[in-house]
Design an enzyme around this catalytic site. Structure first.
Site, short mmCIF file in Angstrom:
data_model
loop_
_atom_site.label_atom_id
_atom_site.label_comp_id
_atom_site.label_asym_id
_atom_site.label_seq_id
_atom_site.Cartn_x
_atom_site.Cartn_y
_atom_site.Cartn_z
N HIS A 1 -23.72 -32.27 30.09
CA HIS A 1 -22.42 -31.37 30.23
C HIS A 1 -21.39 -32.63 30.03
CE1 HIS A 1 -20.36 -27.78 32.02
NE2 HIS A 1 -19.67 -28.09 31.15
N PHE B 1 -15.76 -16.59 18.50
CA PHE B 1 -14.91 -17.19 17.61
C PHE B 1 -13.49 -17.59 18.07
CE2 PHE B 1 -12.76 -16.64 13.30
CZ PHE B 1 -13.60 -17.87 12.53
N GLY B 2 -13.64 -18.24 19.28
CA GLY B 2 -12.60 -18.76 20.00
C GLY B 2 -12.20 -20.05 19.53
N ARG B 3 -11.47 -20.72 20.30
CA ARG B 3 -10.90 -22.15 20.00
C ARG B 3 -12.34 -23.28 19.52
NH1 ARG B 3 -6.84 -21.51 24.09
NH2 ARG B 3 -8.47 -21.86 25.44
N ARG C 1 -22.05 -22.33 28.34
CA ARG C 1 -22.28 -22.34 29.80
C ARG C 1 -23.90 -22.06 29.92
NH1 ARG C 1 -18.59 -24.67 30.92
NH2 ARG C 1 -17.04 -24.07 32.25
N GLU D 1 -27.62 -25.77 36.54
CA GLU D 1 -27.07 -27.15 36.40
C GLU D 1 -26.81 -27.66 37.91
OE1 GLU D 1 -24.36 -27.10 33.00
OE2 GLU D 1 -23.09 -28.47 34.04
#
Ligand code: GLV
Length: 328
Positions: free
Chosen positions: A287, A150-152, A240, A269
């Site tokens: 990405h 629940f970050g930016r 990620r 990746e």
């Protein structure tokens, strides 16, 4: 005279800001070459990309004062080792929030509505007219979006999802949990639901990942989590790659354990897990979460400003480990 090492040229105005600060050398290096360059004494600051790995050995041997990563994420750098050796790490927070949330939304819409399959269908000349059951997908409005984190970026995704009429649940620190005050909820108070990771996994129609990669989030979505999801669930990853066990995901998608996946990042990746690219129920992006002209330029400005500050003997405006500066 010390130099700023840039491992890949960054967009305008980044290089101008760096060149105004001091001597700049652009060199694309493999891990061994990066190790030697950092240990050489020639460079005091490195402007790095997420593919550049700064592990504990490299950081122990390095004679640099700072690393300015051209990204908000910094899992390519061992922060504890950097701090222990007085190496300050800086990143580019804030500027890529909205565009990454846009990509999460794009992946939800395009997997649910089978946009890539539909596009290929038209280009292949297969569209012979409107049909009642042509390329039916699943709804987005009215469905449950479960956010890991629940970050930016999670919050920006929640804002968009609410606009699409979705029910939004979030687990702030999966696989565990933590308290979230009304103050922290802010505009979302009463509009989103705090849930356990188990509830997110078992009840969501879309599970969207917005956690940093760490020991506790590595393979957060593994075979067990996938099999606990609804067979109609869609997994979205703009965070990620290693947060998802990609081999388990291919098996789950192949066997109908979940319905679809929209991915912008990959476990190894740029390599893809064998079988992933052949699955029709995936949308795969290279990405590009932050890939807009204005955002990449703003990232370049922040990244170069961080590097220029450290090169001139000042703390960077956006440090990840500010305590390291005092030790340098
Ligand atoms: C991109 O993945 C970033 O962390 O900025």
């Amino acid at each position: 005279m010390s130099t700023i090492l840039v491992t890949t040229e960054i967009p305008a105005p980044g290089m101008d800001i760096l060149r105004a600060a001091g001597d700049v050398e652009v060199r694309e290096l493999d891990h061994e070459e990066l190790f030697d360059a950092c240990a050489s004494g020639k460079y005091s600051v490195v402007v790095s990309q997420i593919r550049d790995r700064f592990d504990a050995e490299l950081l122990a041997a390095a004679s640099i004062v700072g690393v300015s990563n051209y990204a908000v994420g910094y899992d390519n750098i061992d922060i504890a080792a950097a701090t222990a050796h007085g190496i300050t790490v800086a990143n580019t927070p804030g500027v890529l929030t909205d565009c990454t949330a846009d990509i999460a939304m794009l992946l939800m819409l395009s997997t649910a509505r089978r946009a890539v399959e539909a596009d290929s269908f038209v280009r292949a000349g297969s569209f012979t007219g409107w049909k009642p059951e042509l390329l039916l997908g699943s709804d987005v409005s009215g469905r449950v979006l479960g956010l890991a984190g629940f970050g930016r970026i999670a919050r920006a995704t929640a804002r968009r999802a609410l606009g699409f009429g979705m029910t939004v649940k979030f687990c702030p620190r999966p696989p565990g949990d933590r308290d979230v005050s009304e103050d922290e909820l802010g505009e979302f108070a009463g509009r989103v639901e705090h849930a356990s990771w188990d509830e997110i996994v078992t009840t969501s129609d879309f599970v969207s990942l917005h956690v940093p990669l760490s020991e506790s989030t590595h393979h957060l979505v593994d075979a067990a989590a996938l099999s606990a999801m609804k067979p109609s669930a869609i997994l979205i990853n703009t965070a990620r790659g290693p947060v998802v066990d990609e081999a388990a995901l291919v098996t789950a998608l192949r066997n109908g354990v979940i319905a679809a996946a929209g991915l912008d990042v990959y476990e190894r990746e740029p390599a893809l897990e064998p079988g992933l690219a052949e699955l029709p129920n995936t949308v795969l992006l290279p990405h590009v979460g932050s890939a807009t002209v204005s955002v990449r330029s703003e990232m370049a400005r922040l990244c170069a400003t961080n590097a220029a500050a450290m090169f001139s003997g000042n703390p960077p405006p956006h440090p990840v480990n500010p305590q390291a500066w005092a030790r340098s």
